[in-house]
Design a protein around this motif. Structure first.
Motif, short mmCIF file in Angstrom:
data_model
loop_
_atom_site.label_atom_id
_atom_site.label_comp_id
_atom_site.label_asym_id
_atom_site.label_seq_id
_atom_site.Cartn_x
_atom_site.Cartn_y
_atom_site.Cartn_z
N ASN A 191 31.71 15.17 40.15
CA ASN A 191 31.87 14.26 39.02
C ASN A 191 30.74 14.46 38.03
O ASN A 191 29.81 15.24 38.27
N ALA A 192 30.82 13.72 36.91
CA ALA A 192 29.87 13.90 35.82
C ALA A 192 28.57 13.14 36.03
O ALA A 192 27.69 13.20 35.17
N SER A 193 28.43 12.41 37.15
CA SER A 193 27.22 11.62 37.37
C SER A 193 26.15 12.36 38.16
O SER A 193 25.11 11.80 38.46
N VAL A 194 26.41 13.61 38.50
CA VAL A 194 25.41 14.39 39.23
C VAL A 194 24.29 14.79 38.28
O VAL A 194 24.52 15.44 37.26
N GLN A 195 23.05 14.38 38.59
CA GLN A 195 21.90 14.74 37.76
C GLN A 195 21.36 16.11 38.13
O GLN A 195 20.97 16.89 37.28
N GLU A 196 21.28 16.37 39.44
CA GLU A 196 20.76 17.65 39.93
C GLU A 196 21.60 18.08 41.13
O GLU A 196 21.99 17.25 41.95
N ALA A 197 21.85 19.37 41.21
CA ALA A 197 22.47 19.95 42.40
C ALA A 197 21.44 20.88 43.03
O ALA A 197 21.02 21.86 42.41
N ASN A 198 20.98 20.53 44.24
CA ASN A 198 19.99 21.34 44.95
C ASN A 198 20.71 22.22 45.96
O ASN A 198 21.27 21.72 46.94
N ILE A 199 20.70 23.51 45.73
CA ILE A 199 21.37 24.47 46.61
C ILE A 199 20.28 25.22 47.37
O ILE A 199 19.52 26.00 46.80
N SER A 200 20.18 24.96 48.68
CA SER A 200 19.16 25.63 49.50
C SER A 200 19.81 26.74 50.30
O SER A 200 20.84 26.54 50.94
N ILE A 201 19.21 27.92 50.24
CA ILE A 201 19.72 29.11 50.92
C ILE A 201 18.68 29.52 51.95
O ILE A 201 17.59 29.95 51.60
N MET A 202 19.01 29.35 53.23
CA MET A 202 18.06 29.64 54.30
C MET A 202 18.31 31.04 54.85
O MET A 202 19.40 31.35 55.34
N SER A 203 17.28 31.85 54.76
CA SER A 203 17.35 33.22 55.28
C SER A 203 15.93 33.68 55.56
O SER A 203 15.02 33.39 54.79
N SER A 204 15.74 34.39 56.67
CA SER A 204 14.40 34.86 57.01
C SER A 204 13.99 36.09 56.22
O SER A 204 12.85 36.54 56.32
N LYS A 205 14.93 36.60 55.42
CA LYS A 205 14.63 37.75 54.57
C LYS A 205 15.08 37.44 53.15
O LYS A 205 15.97 36.61 52.93
N PRO A 206 14.48 38.10 52.15
CA PRO A 206 14.79 37.78 50.75
C PRO A 206 16.27 37.98 50.41
O PRO A 206 16.95 38.83 51.00
N VAL A 207 16.75 37.16 49.47
CA VAL A 207 18.13 37.29 48.99
C VAL A 207 18.12 37.39 47.47
O VAL A 207 17.14 37.06 46.81
N GLU A 208 19.22 37.89 46.93
CA GLU A 208 19.46 37.89 45.48
C GLU A 208 20.59 36.90 45.21
O GLU A 208 21.52 36.78 46.01
N VAL A 209 20.52 36.19 44.08
CA VAL A 209 21.55 35.20 43.78
C VAL A 209 22.04 35.34 42.34
O VAL A 209 21.30 35.75 41.45
#
Length: 592
Positions: free
Chosen positions: A253-271
């Motif tokens: 919905n339109a009331s979301v102020q922030e979306a926190n997307i956490s990506i857990m990996s023991s090695k680096p990732v590209e997004v």
């Protein structure tokens, strides 16, 4: 003194009187944390040398840094205590107003030193002291206590002394409403779980136990979400194949102020990230904050558009990747005032509630979809709690329940969606005979009425007039505070070093009531934090009033435009605002 001034002079004390009368009602209706959902958090971490074995890769440090990164881009405060049997290092509550502030905290975490002993009481006691000396009025406080073992005291300290200090610290936390979330890293199976559970239970926090440090980032995410009545939403995890793999991220919905997307990996990732229209978003940018470490990557998307976004993640082949989402909402649940709080057993109580965002009743019907709500009634005499389901409509929550016994009660309404949980502030009810205000006010007899002296009648009339005037004054103030805008503002940002301009951004003003800051119109981008005190308000005859309480220089037609006390902007007026903290300027044009 003209008539208007005389009326205002008479109404000011009347308004004060009205506020004094209404304050108890406001206190009952306003949800806890409705004014400011910012947090004052202290991370208290055990840095005894045993952590070298239970957390070989220092995942606890990475988990704490992720908690810092999940904090809002502006307004939260975070402190840190590193303890053994004494305080090894400490950082007072630091206001988070920029990426540099977060980096300062994360650098501090990386430099924590170790010691040979452990005394959990020291970690709890010092964390409470940090909050006592630096918490912000209106902010919601919390402590996160992390340890990997039992007490191991120096020769000069007894367990009885430690227990007393812990008891005193818990009592202070209880008195000040500070929940303590405990994390026990039980790597060797000897953790004293009972102590940690007691600390969290008695302070209304939560206790988490894990046998591996790899779970710490997930636990810190859950603590952050739990404290703000949010939910961690697991997204599709996968085993990396060395290529970009798609993950759907839904903004409900339109009331979301922030979306926190956490990506857990023991090695680096590209997004990569694509909005619902399919447009790729620049990472990082004014609207997408990106941080990464050896254990996680975090995308914070500010005021994301409603719809399905696409996240692409490229990890090292055969590496397991877990992805979670936590939404931040400016969202409160408000209970409408009850007809009466003085009842009899068997009375039916009608309750209503609604969701509120930005201080206004939300018009977003999507927020009510899939919502479950209940009236939570706690019998204060028996300590038993019952929940009565309520009905969800497009614009609110409603229902009723019957008062069972002649007892005192506490009532609150709870609403739970897929992504958040909200509760109203509790309201006290009484069904006891002769309870406070329980006797109905009888009508005066004619004889009694006739016995009233002229002085009493005069006082009653004056009181009624004063109260009526106060109501009119309050109503006028309310209408002024909630006056709507007309038209839209066109905003362009110019880089004064390169001469580059952003594309014009059209911001419709009818979505705001009473006022809007330039920082809001700029999507709360951290780069433009200095604009939070540049405020637009609705003006007379469909104009806009600009108030500038910053050092930023405002120009109109090439001349300095002094808006410290407010200046009117008419249709087709164009102003330029020169920022001070970055070498950029903002042009604003008002269109009706």
């Amino acid at each position: 003194m003209n008539h208007v001034k005389i009326i205002k002079a008479l109404l000011r004390p009347a308004a004060a009187l009205l506020l004094a009368v209404l304050m108890p009602l406001q206190a009952a209706a306003a949800p806890a944390g409705a004014v400011d959902m910012k947090m004052d958090a202290v991370l208290s971490v055990d840095v005894s040398t045993s952590m070298n074995e239970s957390d070989v890769n220092k995942v606890s440090n990475e988990a704490m840094k992720m908690f810092v990164d999940m904090a809002s881009v502006q307004g939260d405060k975070i402190g840190l205590v590193a303890y053994t049997d004494q305080v090894m290092r400490e950082k007072a509550l630091l206001p988070i107003n920029s990426a540099a502030d977060k980096q300062d905290l994360k650098s501090f975490i990386d430099k924590l030193s170790k010691g040979p002993y452990t005394d959990i009481a020291v970690g709890v006691s010092e964390a409470v002291k940090v909050l006592e000396s630096g918490t912000e009025p209106g902010h919601v406080p919390l402590i996160v206590l992390m340890t990997d073992g039992n007490n191991s005291l120096n020769a000069g300290r007894t367990q009885q002394q430690s227990d007393q200090e812990l008891n005193d610290a818990i009592k202070k936390a209880q008195d000040k409403g500070i929940p303590i979330y405990t994390i026990g890293l039980n790597a060797d199976g000897t953790l004293n779980k009972a102590v940690l559970e007691r600390i969290s239970n008695e302070t209304k926090g939560k206790s988490f136990i894990t046998s591996t440090a790899d779970n710490l980032p997930q636990i810190l995410s859950e603590i952050y979400a739990s404290h703000f009545k949010l939910k961690v939403v697991p997204l599709t995890g996968f085993v990396a194949n060395g290529q970009f793999q798609d993950v759907k991220v839904t903004i409900p919905n339109a009331s979301v102020q922030e979306a926190n997307i956490s990506i857990m990996s023991s090695k680096p990732v590209e997004v990569k990230l694509f909005d619902p229209s399919g447009k790729e978003q620049k990472i990082p940018s004014d609207r997408v904050v990106y941080t990464a470490s050896s254990a996680y990557s975090l995308l914070k998307v500010l005021t994301p558009a409603q719809g399905d976004w696409k996240l692409q993640v490229k990890g090292v082949q055969k590496e397991k990747i877990n992805i979670n989402l936590v939404y931040n909402y400016d969202l409160q649940l408000v209970m409408e005032p009850l007809a009466s709080t003085t009842l009899k057993p068997g009375d039916e109580v009608q309750v209503k509630a609604y969701l509120q965002t930005a201080g206004q009743k939300t018009a977003d019907a999507d927020l009510y979809k899939g919502l479950k709500a209940s009236a939570v009634l706690t019998d204060l005499d028996t300590k038993k709690t019952e929940e009565k389901p309520l009905t969800i409509g497009a614009q609110g929550i409603a229902g009723s329940f019957k008062v069972p016994d002649a007892h005192d009660y506490e009532l609150k309404i709870k609403a739970e969606g897929a992504n958040f949980l909200r509760e109203t502030a509790p309201v006290k009810l009484t069904a006891k005979p002769g309870g406070a205000a329980s006797k109905p006010v009888s009508e005066p007899t004619k004889e009694a009425a006739g016995a009233l002296s002229p002085t009493v009648w005069a006082a009653m009339i004056v009181g009624a007039l004063v109260l009526a005037g106060a109501v009119l004054y309050a109503l006028s103030a309310y209408r002024k505070a909630n006056k709507g805008f007309v038209g839209q503002l066109v905003i362009e940002v110019k880089d004064e070093d390169t001469g580059e301009r952003t594309n014009p951004q059209y911001r419709k003003l009818n979505a705001f009531k009473g006022k809007v800051t330039l920082h809001q119109l700029l999507q709360l981008a951290p780069e433009f934090a200095e604009t939070q005190n540049i405020v637009f308000r609705p003006g007379p005859n469909d104009t806009v009033l600009l108030h500038n309480a910053t050092p930023c220089v405002v120009e109109k037609g090439g001349r300095v435009f002094d808006a410290a006390k407010g200046k009117e902007i008419r249709a087709n007026d164009r102003i330029k605002i020169a920022l001070q903290n970055v070498n950029k300027s903002i042009s604003v044009e008002y269109l009706k």
